[in-house]
Design a protein around this motif. Structure first.
Motif, PDB file in Angstrom:
ATOM      1  N   GLN A  57       0.826  -1.209   0.000  1.00  0.00           N
ATOM      2  CA  GLN A  57       0.000   0.000   0.000  1.00  0.00           C
ATOM      3  C   GLN A  57       0.861   1.261   0.000  1.00  0.00           C
ATOM      4  O   GLN A  57       0.469   2.283  -0.568  1.00  0.00           O
ATOM      5  N   GLY A  58       2.017   1.184   0.626  1.00  0.00           N
ATOM      6  CA  GLY A  58       2.914   2.336   0.664  1.00  0.00           C
ATOM      7  C   GLY A  58       3.419   2.755  -0.703  1.00  0.00           C
ATOM      8  O   GLY A  58       3.882   3.887  -0.871  1.00  0.00           O
ATOM      9  N   THR A  59       3.309   1.868  -1.693  1.00  0.00           N
ATOM     10  CA  THR A  59       3.719   2.215  -3.058  1.00  0.00           C
ATOM     11  C   THR A  59       2.564   2.823  -3.849  1.00  0.00           C
ATOM     12  O   THR A  59       2.726   3.174  -5.009  1.00  0.00           O
ATOM     13  N   GLY A  60       1.384   2.897  -3.216  1.00  0.00           N
ATOM     14  CA  GLY A  60       0.222   3.496  -3.875  1.00  0.00           C
ATOM     15  C   GLY A  60      -0.668   2.500  -4.589  1.00  0.00           C
ATOM     16  O   GLY A  60      -1.574   2.896  -5.327  1.00  0.00           O
ATOM     17  N   SER A  61      -0.442   1.225  -4.379  1.00  0.00           N
ATOM     18  CA  SER A  61      -1.230   0.201  -5.063  1.00  0.00           C
ATOM     19  C   SER A  61      -2.247  -0.426  -4.134  1.00  0.00           C
ATOM     20  O   SER A  61      -2.028  -0.530  -2.924  1.00  0.00           O
ATOM     21  N   ALA A  62      -3.350  -0.877  -4.715  1.00  0.00           N
ATOM     22  CA  ALA A  62      -4.315  -1.679  -3.973  1.00  0.00           C
ATOM     23  C   ALA A  62      -3.799  -3.110  -3.873  1.00  0.00           C
ATOM     24  O   ALA A  62      -2.986  -3.548  -4.690  1.00  0.00           O
ATOM     25  N   VAL A  63      -4.294  -3.831  -2.865  1.00  0.00           N
ATOM     26  CA  VAL A  63      -3.819  -5.195  -2.622  1.00  0.00           C
ATOM     27  C   VAL A  63      -4.970  -6.184  -2.789  1.00  0.00           C
ATOM     28  O   VAL A  63      -6.018  -6.057  -2.152  1.00  0.00           O
ATOM     29  N   LEU A  64      -4.762  -7.172  -3.646  1.00  0.00           N
ATOM     30  CA  LEU A  64      -5.680  -8.297  -3.774  1.00  0.00           C
ATOM     31  C   LEU A  64      -4.958  -9.527  -3.261  1.00  0.00           C
ATOM     32  O   LEU A  64      -3.953  -9.953  -3.832  1.00  0.00           O
ATOM     33  N   VAL A  65      -5.440 -10.086  -2.165  1.00  0.00           N
ATOM     34  CA  VAL A  65      -4.800 -11.261  -1.566  1.00  0.00           C
ATOM     35  C   VAL A  65      -5.190 -12.509  -2.348  1.00  0.00           C
ATOM     36  O   VAL A  65      -6.362 -12.749  -2.629  1.00  0.00           O
ATOM     37  N   HIS A  66      -4.177 -13.291  -2.702  1.00  0.00           N
ATOM     38  CA  HIS A  66      -4.372 -14.553  -3.407  1.00  0.00           C
ATOM     39  C   HIS A  66      -3.936 -15.640  -2.447  1.00  0.00           C
ATOM     40  O   HIS A  66      -2.747 -15.792  -2.161  1.00  0.00           O
ATOM     41  N   SER A  67      -4.895 -16.390  -1.905  1.00  0.00           N
ATOM     42  CA  SER A  67      -4.602 -17.199  -0.730  1.00  0.00           C
ATOM     43  C   SER A  67      -5.230 -18.575  -0.773  1.00  0.00           C
ATOM     44  O   SER A  67      -6.224 -18.795  -1.461  1.00  0.00           O
ATOM     45  N   ILE A  68      -4.638 -19.485  -0.001  1.00  0.00           N
ATOM     46  CA  ILE A  68      -5.309 -20.740   0.292  1.00  0.00           C
ATOM     47  C   ILE A  68      -6.438 -20.419   1.255  1.00  0.00           C
ATOM     48  O   ILE A  68      -6.227 -19.807   2.300  1.00  0.00           O
ATOM     49  N   ALA A  69      -7.641 -20.819   0.919  1.00  0.00           N
ATOM     50  CA  ALA A  69      -8.847 -20.318   1.593  1.00  0.00           C
ATOM     51  C   ALA A  69      -8.947 -20.696   3.061  1.00  0.00           C
ATOM     52  O   ALA A  69      -9.675 -20.053   3.809  1.00  0.00           O
ATOM     53  N   ASP A  70      -8.225 -21.766   3.503  1.00  0.00           N
ATOM     54  CA  ASP A  70      -8.405 -22.184   4.885  1.00  0.00           C
ATOM     55  C   ASP A  70      -7.540 -21.413   5.882  1.00  0.00           C
ATOM     56  O   ASP A  70      -7.584 -21.673   7.071  1.00  0.00           O
ATOM     57  N   ARG A  71      -6.760 -20.456   5.420  1.00  0.00           N
ATOM     58  CA  ARG A  71      -5.909 -19.674   6.311  1.00  0.00           C
ATOM     59  C   ARG A  71      -6.694 -18.467   6.831  1.00  0.00           C
ATOM     60  O   ARG A  71      -6.396 -17.314   6.520  1.00  0.00           O
ATOM     61  N   VAL A  72      -7.700 -18.763   7.619  1.00  0.00           N
ATOM     62  CA  VAL A  72      -8.665 -17.742   8.029  1.00  0.00           C
ATOM     63  C   VAL A  72      -8.015 -16.610   8.807  1.00  0.00           C
ATOM     64  O   VAL A  72      -8.285 -15.440   8.555  1.00  0.00           O
ATOM     65  N   ALA A  73      -7.161 -16.935   9.768  1.00  0.00           N
ATOM     66  CA  ALA A  73      -6.549 -15.898  10.596  1.00  0.00           C
ATOM     67  C   ALA A  73      -5.706 -14.946   9.754  1.00  0.00           C
ATOM     68  O   ALA A  73      -5.731 -13.731   9.961  1.00  0.00           O
ATOM     69  N   ASN A  74      -4.973 -15.502   8.773  1.00  0.00           N
ATOM     70  CA  ASN A  74      -4.143 -14.655   7.909  1.00  0.00           C
ATOM     71  C   ASN A  74      -5.000 -13.783   6.998  1.00  0.00           C
ATOM     72  O   ASN A  74      -4.666 -12.624   6.737  1.00  0.00           O
ATOM     73  N   VAL A  75      -6.093 -14.346   6.513  1.00  0.00           N
ATOM     74  CA  VAL A  75      -7.011 -13.555   5.686  1.00  0.00           C
ATOM     75  C   VAL A  75      -7.586 -12.414   6.499  1.00  0.00           C
ATOM     76  O   VAL A  75      -7.646 -11.264   6.039  1.00  0.00           O
ATOM     77  N   ARG A  76      -8.002 -12.712   7.712  1.00  0.00           N
ATOM     78  CA  ARG A  76      -8.536 -11.680   8.604  1.00  0.00           C
ATOM     79  C   ARG A  76      -7.502 -10.586   8.839  1.00  0.00           C
ATOM     80  O   ARG A  76      -7.825  -9.399   8.797  1.00  0.00           O
ATOM     81  N   GLU A  77      -6.251 -10.977   9.056  1.00  0.00           N
ATOM     82  CA  GLU A  77      -5.188  -9.993   9.277  1.00  0.00           C
ATOM     83  C   GLU A  77      -4.978  -9.117   8.047  1.00  0.00           C
ATOM     84  O   GLU A  77      -4.789  -7.900   8.152  1.00  0.00           O
ATOM     85  N   ALA A  78      -5.012  -9.729   6.869  1.00  0.00           N
ATOM     86  CA  ALA A  78      -4.819  -8.969   5.631  1.00  0.00           C
ATOM     87  C   ALA A  78      -5.927  -7.949   5.420  1.00  0.00           C
ATOM     88  O   ALA A  78      -5.673  -6.801   5.029  1.00  0.00           O
ATOM     89  N   LEU A  79      -7.176  -8.338   5.683  1.00  0.00           N
ATOM     90  CA  LEU A  79      -8.296  -7.417   5.536  1.00  0.00           C
ATOM     91  C   LEU A  79      -8.208  -6.289   6.549  1.00  0.00           C
ATOM     92  O   LEU A  79      -8.480  -5.126   6.239  1.00  0.00           O
ATOM     93  N   ALA A  80      -7.804  -6.624   7.777  1.00  0.00           N
ATOM     94  CA  ALA A  80      -7.650  -5.596   8.803  1.00  0.00           C
ATOM     95  C   ALA A  80      -6.547  -4.613   8.434  1.00  0.00           C
ATOM     96  O   ALA A  80      -6.612  -3.427   8.770  1.00  0.00           O
ATOM     97  N   ALA A  81      -5.528  -5.095   7.723  1.00  0.00           N
ATOM     98  CA  ALA A  81      -4.414  -4.227   7.316  1.00  0.00           C
ATOM     99  C   ALA A  81      -4.779  -3.338   6.137  1.00  0.00           C
ATOM    100  O   ALA A  81      -4.052  -2.401   5.812  1.00  0.00           O
ATOM    101  N   GLY A  82      -5.909  -3.640   5.465  1.00  0.00           N
ATOM    102  CA  GLY A  82      -6.367  -2.776   4.386  1.00  0.00           C
ATOM    103  C   GLY A  82      -6.426  -3.397   3.009  1.00  0.00           C
ATOM    104  O   GLY A  82      -6.639  -2.693   2.017  1.00  0.00           O
ATOM    105  N   ALA A  83      -6.244  -4.723   2.910  1.00  0.00           N
ATOM    106  CA  ALA A  83      -6.374  -5.370   1.604  1.00  0.00           C
ATOM    107  C   ALA A  83      -7.785  -5.162   1.060  1.00  0.00           C
ATOM    108  O   ALA A  83      -8.760  -5.154   1.807  1.00  0.00           O
ATOM    109  N   ALA A  84      -7.889  -4.988  -0.256  1.00  0.00           N
ATOM    110  CA  ALA A  84      -9.185  -4.711  -0.871  1.00  0.00           C
ATOM    111  C   ALA A  84     -10.042  -5.958  -1.016  1.00  0.00           C
ATOM    112  O   ALA A  84     -11.236  -5.860  -1.295  1.00  0.00           O
ATOM    113  N   GLY A  85      -9.448  -7.118  -0.809  1.00  0.00           N
ATOM    114  CA  GLY A  85     -10.224  -8.339  -0.909  1.00  0.00           C
ATOM    115  C   GLY A  85      -9.321  -9.551  -0.961  1.00  0.00           C
ATOM    116  O   GLY A  85      -8.097  -9.440  -0.953  1.00  0.00           O
ATOM    117  N   VAL A  86      -9.946 -10.711  -0.990  1.00  0.00           N
ATOM    118  CA  VAL A  86      -9.206 -11.969  -1.030  1.00  0.00           C
ATOM    119  C   VAL A  86      -9.834 -12.891  -2.053  1.00  0.00           C
ATOM    120  O   VAL A  86     -11.056 -12.956  -2.181  1.00  0.00           O
TER     121      VAL A  86
END
Length: 237
Positions: free
Chosen positions: A86-115
């Protein structure tokens, strides 16, 4: 023939390809997403195995969306990676293994636009890239499931009127029109909105911008994505 709006961004009267970068520590994944993006008409600006590598090689180039793996092999944290991109001015789309719920939650809390799960069809991944490139928040089942499964996720205790204001305002209605629709004054609506922001700060989920409020409304089920039940006992007063 008109330009395909799923693969271009409008800049004035001209259009340009959506600019994408890919950060994943598996070369095969990077190559696969790169090929899919190029087939879709996107411009792949850069691929990298880590966020520091991405930042070091960006060289001032602009990127609309970074497709970011959640678990990179360099010992980095999810929050640091999302914030670094985000510091480079880009939006973030997380590409993830779906069962990593805690990490997905952390990414969304940090400001990722989606997963988007790695198990998704290529067409679905490309549609997600286009959505995030337009500046929209990706509201899908993976986001909802990650939040719903996280027992440590603290919802803000909003009253009925606060939820109504948040629903209308986060949906895109100007605050003045939201106030008129609810039959209250603009200053009263502003007070509700200020109170909503305070409550989100209190549970560790600040929402200083309208986009942040949209995220919170989706996360808490006030907008589609989760259950939309409203507490009939709260009156927001």
């Amino acid at each position: 023939m008109a330009a395909d709006t799923t693969t271009t961004e409008t800049t004035g009267s001209a259009t340009r390809p959506v600019r994408v970068a890919i950060v994943d520590d598996h070369e095969s994944v990077r190559l696969g997403i790169q090929a899919a993006c190029q087939n879709e008409g996107f411009e792949v600006v850069l691929t990298a195995a880590s966020v520091p590598e991405y930042i070091a090689n960006l060289d001032g180039r602009e990127v609309d969306v970074v497709v970011l793996d959640l678990s990179l092999g360099d010992g980095s944290t999810v929050t640091a990676n999302v914030k670094g991109v985000q510091g480079t001015g880009s939006a973030v789309l997380v590409h993830s293994i779906a069962d990593r719920v805690a990490n997905v939650r952390e990414a969304l809390a940090a400001g990722a636009a989606g997963v988007i799960p790695k198990s998704s069809a290529t067409k679905t991944v490309m549609a997600a890239v286009a959505t995030v490139a337009r500046g929209d928040v990706l509201n899908n089942l993976e986001w909802a499931s990650a939040i719903d499964a996280d027992r440590d996720f603290a919802k803000a205790q909003l009253g009925r009127r606060e939820r109504e204001i948040l629903h209308l305002y986060a949906s895109g209605l100007p605050l003045k029109l939201a106030a008129q629709q609810l039959g209250i004054g603009y200053s009263t609506a502003r007070e509700y909105l200020d109170r909503i922001r305070v409550k989100y700060v209190e549970v560790g989920r600040p929402a200083p911008t309208k986009v942040d409020l949209l995220r919170r409304a989706v996360e808490d089920g006030i907008l589609p994505g989760l259950d939309s039940g409203i507490d009939p006992d709260g009156d927001g007063r």
